[in-house]
Scaffold this active site. Structure first.
Site, PDB file in Angstrom:
ATOM      1  N   GLY A  14     -16.003  -8.614  -5.681  1.00 55.53           N
ATOM      2  CA  GLY A  14     -14.796  -8.064  -6.306  1.00 55.53           C
ATOM      3  C   GLY A  14     -13.893  -9.208  -6.731  1.00 55.53           C
ATOM      4  O   GLY A  14     -14.310 -10.372  -6.783  1.00 55.53           O
ATOM      5  N   ARG A 137     -10.217  -7.650 -11.490  1.00 57.84           N
ATOM      6  CA  ARG A 137     -11.535  -7.751 -12.089  1.00 57.84           C
ATOM      7  C   ARG A 137     -11.570  -6.840 -13.302  1.00 57.84           C
ATOM      8  O   ARG A 137     -11.765  -5.638 -13.168  1.00 57.84           O
ATOM      9  CB  ARG A 137     -12.564  -7.289 -11.038  1.00 57.84           C
ATOM     10  N   LYS A 186       0.943  -6.493   6.931  1.00 61.57           N
ATOM     11  CA  LYS A 186       0.266  -6.064   5.703  1.00 61.57           C
ATOM     12  C   LYS A 186      -0.159  -4.606   5.833  1.00 61.57           C
ATOM     13  O   LYS A 186      -0.018  -3.807   4.911  1.00 61.57           O
ATOM     14  CB  LYS A 186      -0.949  -6.971   5.468  1.00 61.57           C
ATOM     15  N   ASN A 194       0.438   2.868  -0.164  1.00 63.96           N
ATOM     16  CA  ASN A 194      -0.836   3.285  -0.759  1.00 63.96           C
ATOM     17  C   ASN A 194      -1.104   4.792  -0.711  1.00 63.96           C
ATOM     18  O   ASN A 194      -1.433   5.379  -1.747  1.00 63.96           O
ATOM     19  CB  ASN A 194      -1.990   2.487  -0.146  1.00 63.96           C
TER      20      ASN A 194
HETATM   21  O1  PAF Z   1      -3.102  -2.289  -1.995  1.00 62.95           O
HETATM   22  C1  PAF Z   1      -2.282  -2.587  -2.888  1.00 62.95           C
HETATM   23  O2  PAF Z   1      -2.280  -2.034  -3.984  1.00 62.95           O
HETATM   24  C2  PAF Z   1      -1.291  -3.689  -2.589  1.00 62.95           C
HETATM   25  O3  PAF Z   1      -1.576  -4.207  -1.321  1.00 62.95           O
HETATM   26  C3  PAF Z   1       0.176  -3.277  -2.682  1.00 62.95           C
HETATM   27  C4  PAF Z   1       1.039  -4.292  -1.978  1.00 62.95           C
HETATM   28  C5  PAF Z   1       0.428  -1.899  -2.118  1.00 62.95           C
HETATM   29  C6  PAF Z   1       0.640  -3.359  -4.117  1.00 62.95           C
HETATM   30  O4  PAF Z   1       0.032  -2.461  -4.986  1.00 62.95           O
END
Ligand code: PAF
Length: 302
Positions: A14, A137, A186, A194
């Site tokens: 990827g 990509r 994170k 998300n």
């Molecule tokens: O997964 C993602 O898309 C990214 O980690 C984030 C920070 C949510 C930005 O789109």
């Protein structure tokens, strides 16, 4: 041994995998892409390499590549850049080539793969890394380095050596003693952004214009802060709300990775993002209602 003499096999072609492979190649480091099967390797040979846009104009880089179906030298250092749900299956294809006690560095979104991997291969030395490099990509065997970032790596005594060896070109990898802190942070940001972008099918920034989504975003954060308190580690999520809102604004026009997976009919990473969070909370005796609800709703979409 000089750290740059380590040979890396990179599994997961990827954006992030090909980004690292491309800079390694340009620096004359020893690295090879491991592609899923012989058919994929044929496609790669027809493309004659990776078309990489690393800052200037696009260039075709003939990186070494192998198929997981081919026999080859034992693998001692593996950089795993597959999506979390694909990881175990991808690893099973090269299980026979992974040396006893090989080093694996996981560089992917989500948590939980390390545990699954070590359950299967307790002999492996499994490190983890978190990156803010921006790459995408545009098509198979192409990569665009869209934004500079930083990468943290940790999880064992050789983190320094590995971080050094994976610092190629402008990709800056630093060893950290507390990779868990970076991984959890994170994870928390991904849990907040998300699933909601996938459910409302919206760009990150549009979460701020949708009152219901925004309310849920704050509830997700409240629950994570509560978990931090409950774990006796409130400092772990210091400033999380401000950070999430800053990421939403900073990536306002992005379609999150989870939204893209759902739109493209790929398995989502929900079980390794919100799912990991909810399992962790439930193991310590806490139910996170909003996160649990989002987990079920996104699962139903995939
Ligand atoms: O997964 C993602 O898309 C990214 O980690 C984030 C920070 C949510 C930005 O789109």
């Amino acid at each position: 041994m000089h750290t740059h003499e380590l040979h890396w096999s990179i599994l997961g072609a990827g954006a992030i995998g090909t980004l690292w492979a491309s800079y390694a190649f340009k620096q004359g480091r020893s690295a090879a892409l491991l592609l899923r099967d012989n058919a994929r390797l044929e496609d790669y040979r027809r493309a004659r390499g990776i078309l990489a846009t690393l800052g200037g104009s696009a260039e075709l880089l003939p990186l070494p590549a192998q198929s997981c179906e081919e026999d080859g030298a034992p693998i001692d250092h593996l950089l795993l850049t597959t999506k979390a749900p694909d990881s175990l299956k991808a690893l099973s294809r090269i299980d026979h080539r992974l040396s006893r006690g090989a080093t694996v560095v996981l560089l992917q979104n989500g948590l939980g793969v390390r545990e699954e991997l070590l359950q299967r291969r307790p002999d492996l030395h499994c490190y983890q890394a978190v990156t803010t490099e921006g790459a995408y990509r545009p098509a198979p065997f192409q990569v665009v380095h869209a934004g500079r970032g930083q990468t943290l790596l940790g999880g064992g005594p050789n983190a320094d050596v590995l971080a050094n060896s994976l610092s190629v070109g402008p990709l800056d990898v630093s060893a950290t003693e507390d990779i868990d802190a970076a991984l959890w942070r994170k994870l928390a940001v991904n849990c907040a952004i998300n699933p909601l972008t996938a459910l409302y099918r919206c760009r990150n920034g549009e979460l701020l214009d949708n009152p219901l989504a925004l309310q849920q975003l704050h509830q997700v954060i409240d629950e994570i802060l509560e978990l931090g308190e409950y774990m006796g580690q409130p400092a772990r999520f210091d400033g999380l709300r401000e950070q999430v809102l800053a990421v939403v604004r900073g990536t306002a026009l992005n379609r999150s990775s989870m939204l893209q997976d759902i739109e493209n009919g790929r398995p989502s990473e929900i079980d390794y993002i919100t799912g990991y969070l909810c399992r962790y909370a439930s193991d310590v005796g806490l139910t996170l209602d909003t996160n649990q609800q989002l987990l079920e709703q996104v699962r139903a979409l995939s």
